[in-house]
Design a protein around this motif. Sequence first.
Motif, PDB file in Angstrom:
ATOM      1  N   UNK A   1      13.628  -9.107   1.083  1.00 23.82           N
ATOM      2  CA  UNK A   1      14.859  -8.916   1.853  1.00 23.82           C
ATOM      3  C   UNK A   1      15.773  -7.919   1.164  1.00 23.82           C
ATOM      4  N   UNK A   2      16.663  -7.354   1.928  1.00 30.68           N
ATOM      5  CA  UNK A   2      17.642  -6.383   1.424  1.00 30.68           C
ATOM      6  C   UNK A   2      18.064  -5.503   2.574  1.00 30.68           C
ATOM      7  N   UNK A   3      18.706  -4.358   2.274  1.00 27.83           N
ATOM      8  CA  UNK A   3      19.087  -3.446   3.352  1.00 27.83           C
ATOM      9  C   UNK A   3      17.869  -2.957   4.128  1.00 27.83           C
ATOM     10  N   UNK A   4      16.772  -2.820   3.418  1.00 25.97           N
ATOM     11  CA  UNK A   4      15.482  -2.524   4.052  1.00 25.97           C
ATOM     12  C   UNK A   4      14.620  -3.753   3.795  1.00 25.97           C
ATOM     13  N   UNK A   5      14.243  -4.480   4.847  1.00 27.94           N
ATOM     14  CA  UNK A   5      13.403  -5.664   4.639  1.00 27.94           C
ATOM     15  C   UNK A   5      11.960  -5.335   4.981  1.00 27.94           C
ATOM     16  N   UNK A   6      11.071  -5.913   4.214  1.00 25.96           N
ATOM     17  CA  UNK A   6       9.633  -5.700   4.395  1.00 25.96           C
ATOM     18  C   UNK A   6       8.967  -7.057   4.455  1.00 25.96           C
TER      19      UNK A   6
ATOM     20  N   UNK B   1     -13.340 -10.436   8.022  1.00 24.97           N
ATOM     21  CA  UNK B   1     -12.216  -9.578   8.403  1.00 24.97           C
ATOM     22  C   UNK B   1     -11.007  -9.941   7.555  1.00 24.97           C
ATOM     23  N   UNK B   2     -10.209  -8.923   7.223  1.00 23.40           N
ATOM     24  CA  UNK B   2      -8.970  -9.124   6.471  1.00 23.40           C
ATOM     25  C   UNK B   2      -7.970  -8.069   6.924  1.00 23.40           C
ATOM     26  N   UNK B   3      -6.855  -8.528   7.475  1.00 19.30           N
ATOM     27  CA  UNK B   3      -5.827  -7.614   7.982  1.00 19.30           C
ATOM     28  C   UNK B   3      -4.467  -7.994   7.437  1.00 19.30           C
ATOM     29  N   UNK B   4      -3.640  -6.969   7.224  1.00 16.71           N
ATOM     30  CA  UNK B   4      -2.246  -7.178   6.850  1.00 16.71           C
ATOM     31  C   UNK B   4      -1.371  -6.492   7.883  1.00 16.71           C
ATOM     32  N   UNK B   5      -0.459  -7.267   8.470  1.00 17.58           N
ATOM     33  CA  UNK B   5       0.512  -6.693   9.389  1.00 17.58           C
ATOM     34  C   UNK B   5       1.793  -6.476   8.602  1.00 17.58           C
ATOM     35  N   UNK B   6       2.192  -5.205   8.453  1.00 14.69           N
ATOM     36  CA  UNK B   6       3.405  -4.840   7.732  1.00 14.69           C
ATOM     37  C   UNK B   6       4.525  -4.606   8.734  1.00 14.69           C
ATOM     38  N   UNK B   7       5.677  -5.234   8.493  1.00 12.34           N
ATOM     39  CA  UNK B   7       6.837  -5.097   9.380  1.00 12.34           C
ATOM     40  C   UNK B   7       8.022  -4.647   8.524  1.00 12.34           C
ATOM     41  N   UNK B   8       8.608  -3.504   8.880  1.00 12.20           N
ATOM     42  CA  UNK B   8       9.748  -2.952   8.145  1.00 12.20           C
ATOM     43  C   UNK B   8      10.964  -2.973   9.060  1.00 12.20           C
ATOM     44  N   UNK B   9      12.091  -3.489   8.555  1.00 13.03           N
ATOM     45  CA  UNK B   9      13.360  -3.486   9.277  1.00 13.03           C
ATOM     46  C   UNK B   9      14.383  -2.686   8.477  1.00 13.03           C
ATOM     47  N   UNK B  10      14.961  -1.668   9.126  1.00 14.03           N
ATOM     48  CA  UNK B  10      16.044  -0.885   8.539  1.00 14.03           C
ATOM     49  C   UNK B  10      17.199  -0.970   9.531  1.00 14.03           C
ATOM     50  N   UNK B  11      18.167  -1.808   9.213  1.00 12.64           N
ATOM     51  CA  UNK B  11      19.265  -2.026  10.160  1.00 12.64           C
ATOM     52  C   UNK B  11      18.707  -2.517  11.486  1.00 12.64           C
ATOM     53  N   UNK B  12      19.059  -1.844  12.598  1.00 13.24           N
ATOM     54  CA  UNK B  12      18.567  -2.283  13.907  1.00 13.24           C
ATOM     55  C   UNK B  12      17.169  -1.759  14.247  1.00 13.24           C
TER      56      UNK B  12
END
Length: 146
Positions: A21-26, A66-77
């Motif tokens: 978490x932070x201003x940019x969350x991953x 199978x092995x998958x990673x879903x990456x989700x990045x939030x920068x403000x809105x």
Amino acid sequence: DGLLFTPGVNYLFAGASDTVAGPVSLRGNVTEHYVHVPMTLSYDFPLSGSVKFFLFAGPTASIGIASNTKLIVNVGPYKADEVVDNYKGNDYYRFDILLGGGIGLRIADSYLFKVGYDFGMLNRSGVKDVTDHRRLLTVGLSYLFD
């Protein structure tokens, strides 16, 4: 008497999630599918009537399907996501040999309840100076056919 060799084939689904978490969350969500081939020895201890306590130990061959990673990045809105195949390239390996053991109950030679722990012997990471050994806590309930 009481000593058994128990080979098998099991399907395993594993999932994990982590967030920074932070201003940019991953956030990363990992899902994995495996075929496990355990080759265990067990020893039964009679408790009463048709109930037996048992100990088991042995190796398990593990093959990743199978092995998958879903990456989700939030920068403000703003939000972006991507799904990564972990087996693409040479950064993460499919194969492992696990060593483990556990305890269980056998009821009427038909029902099994067991709890076990397995530790991966091989480093699954192909990244320099990074080690990745799997640790699995398992709980199983089985019906044994004649």
